[in-house]
Design an enzyme around this catalytic site. Structure first.
Site, PDB file in Angstrom:
ATOM      1  N   HIS A 286      -8.648  -3.758  -6.040  1.00 18.31           N
ATOM      2  CA  HIS A 286      -8.515  -3.698  -4.488  1.00 18.31           C
ATOM      3  C   HIS A 286      -9.550  -3.036  -3.869  1.00 18.31           C
ATOM      4  CE1 HIS A 286      -6.905  -3.409  -0.565  1.00 18.31           C
ATOM      5  NE2 HIS A 286      -6.085  -4.480  -0.603  1.00 18.31           N
TER       6      HIS A 286
ATOM      7  N   GLY B 202      -7.043  -5.505   7.060  1.00 13.93           N
ATOM      8  CA  GLY B 202      -6.504  -4.536   8.198  1.00 13.93           C
ATOM      9  C   GLY B 202      -7.235  -4.315   9.536  1.00 13.93           C
TER      10      GLY B 202
ATOM     11  N   LYS C  74       0.808  -1.300   0.097  1.00  9.13           N
ATOM     12  CA  LYS C  74      -0.119  -0.144  -0.028  1.00  9.13           C
ATOM     13  C   LYS C  74       0.877   1.293   0.116  1.00  9.13           C
ATOM     14  CE  LYS C  74      -3.486  -3.104   2.182  1.00  9.13           C
ATOM     15  NZ  LYS C  74      -4.702  -3.049   3.017  1.00  9.13           N
TER      16      LYS C  74
ATOM     17  N   GLU D 240     -11.062 -11.081  -1.113  1.00 15.88           N
ATOM     18  CA  GLU D 240     -10.530 -10.193   0.221  1.00 15.88           C
ATOM     19  C   GLU D 240     -11.783  -9.944   0.803  1.00 15.88           C
ATOM     20  OE1 GLU D 240      -6.214  -8.789   0.062  1.00 15.88           O
ATOM     21  OE2 GLU D 240      -7.283  -7.461  -1.101  1.00 15.88           O
TER      22      GLU D 240
ATOM     23  N   GLU E  83      -9.524  -1.084  -1.461  1.00 19.29           N
ATOM     24  CA  GLU E  83      -9.317   0.386  -0.921  1.00 19.29           C
ATOM     25  C   GLU E  83      -9.368   1.144  -2.270  1.00 19.29           C
ATOM     26  OE1 GLU E  83      -5.646  -0.499   0.973  1.00 19.29           O
ATOM     27  OE2 GLU E  83      -6.563  -1.545   2.489  1.00 19.29           O
TER      28      GLU E  83
HETATM   29  P1  PGA Z   1      -4.308  -6.851   5.590  1.00 15.96           P
HETATM   30  O1  PGA Z   1      -4.347  -6.559   4.184  1.00 15.96           O
HETATM   31  O2  PGA Z   1      -3.451  -8.008   5.383  1.00 15.96           O
HETATM   32  O3  PGA Z   1      -3.546  -5.941   5.987  1.00 15.96           O
HETATM   33  O4  PGA Z   1      -5.572  -6.942   6.046  1.00 15.96           O
HETATM   34  C1  PGA Z   1      -4.596  -7.077   2.816  1.00 15.96           C
HETATM   35  C2  PGA Z   1      -4.872  -6.274   1.693  1.00 15.96           C
HETATM   36  O5  PGA Z   1      -5.339  -5.138   1.774  1.00 15.96           O
HETATM   37  O6  PGA Z   1      -4.509  -6.898   0.454  1.00 15.96           O
END
Ligand code: PGA
Length: 250
Positions: free
Chosen positions: A94, A172, A11, A166, A96
């Site tokens: 993703h 996160g 990220k 995911e 995000e």
């Molecule tokens: P994380 O993130 O392992 O910190 O939960 C995974 C991702 O966003 O791909």
């Protein structure tokens, strides 16, 4: 047998010097090992060129690409620019990017197509939000994201995609999906891919789980029938933790 595939997703973290130090350290540990797995990291754009230059066994991924090939898109990076650097993998979809940058399934579909046409492997991410999960919508959401993200892509190309389920509520948050939940959804993902482009392709594509995966839970998650790897954020930032993802996965 599908080769395990683990990518760190950094990220918006790490400077150039931190990136180089990380890669040098991990490469020295991997030097004499036949990995038997694809081990990679998705680094920030500014580090891509140096990371590709320093990496040998570690695969380098971009975290994003623009869905058009060129033009007046200030601040964006095109697929041609990634090709020029020798990039072989790129995240798409993703959560995000979907949430904070309003990326649509249609744009993600364009990115997947563009990358495949340029011999870059999309690491195609999808997954439901917490509300959708609580509401029992997981399969419907995932099916739509897959159908739209893969629209117009034939089986021969889908075979080259790495899939990353995911659940947004697990990213996160430290709240990992239980291995059973993850396995059930990933199995559904494989069945959906089979419906879209046939079982033969569905049975050979790698499907990662992502969302608070770490060295402590990777083994159990990856021992599930349909889970072939992981996309790892927080736990990929330290060398020791990254190496333990590799050491502990089997
Ligand atoms: P994380 O993130 O392992 O910190 O939960 C995974 C991702 O966003 O791909």
């Amino acid at each position: 047998m599908i080769k395990p595939v683990i990518f760190g997703n950094w990220k918006m973290n790490k400077t150039m010097s931190e990136t180089i130090a990380f890669i040098n350290d991990v490469e020295s540990k991997f030097a004499d090992i036949d990995l038997g797995a694809i081990m990679g990291i998705a680094v920030p754009y500014t580090q891509l060129a140096s990371a590709v230059d320093k990496a040998d066994k570690i695969q380098i991924a971009a975290q994003n690409v623009h869905h058009k090939t060129s033009g007046a898109f200030t601040g964006e990076i095109s697929v041609g620019m990634l090709v020029d650097l020798g990039i072989k993998y790129c995240l798409t979809g993703h959560s995000e990017r979907r949430t904070y940058f309003s990326e649509t399934n249609e744009q993600i579909n364009e990115k997947n197509k563009l990358l495949l046409a340029n011999d870059i492997v999309p690491i195609f991410c999808f997954g439901e939000t917490e509300d959708e999960y609580v509401d029992g919508q997981t399969e419907a959401v995932v099916a739509t994201q897959l159908e739209k993200g893969l629209a117009g892509i034939d089986g021969a190309d889908v075979r080259n995609i790495i899939f990353a389920y995911e659940p947004v509520w697990a990213i996160g948050t430290g709240k990992t999906a239980t291995p059973e939940i993850a396995q059930n959804v990933v199995k559904f993902v494989r069945e959906t891919i089979a419906k879209l482009v046939g079982e033969e392709v569905a049975n050979v594509v790698a499907i990662q789980y992502g969302g608070s995966m770490n060295p402590g839970n990777i083994k159990e998650l990856m021992s599930q029938n349909d889970i072939n790897g992981g996309l790892v954020g927080g736990a990929s930032l330290e060398v020791s933790s990254y190496l333990d993802l590799y050491n502990n996965m089997k």
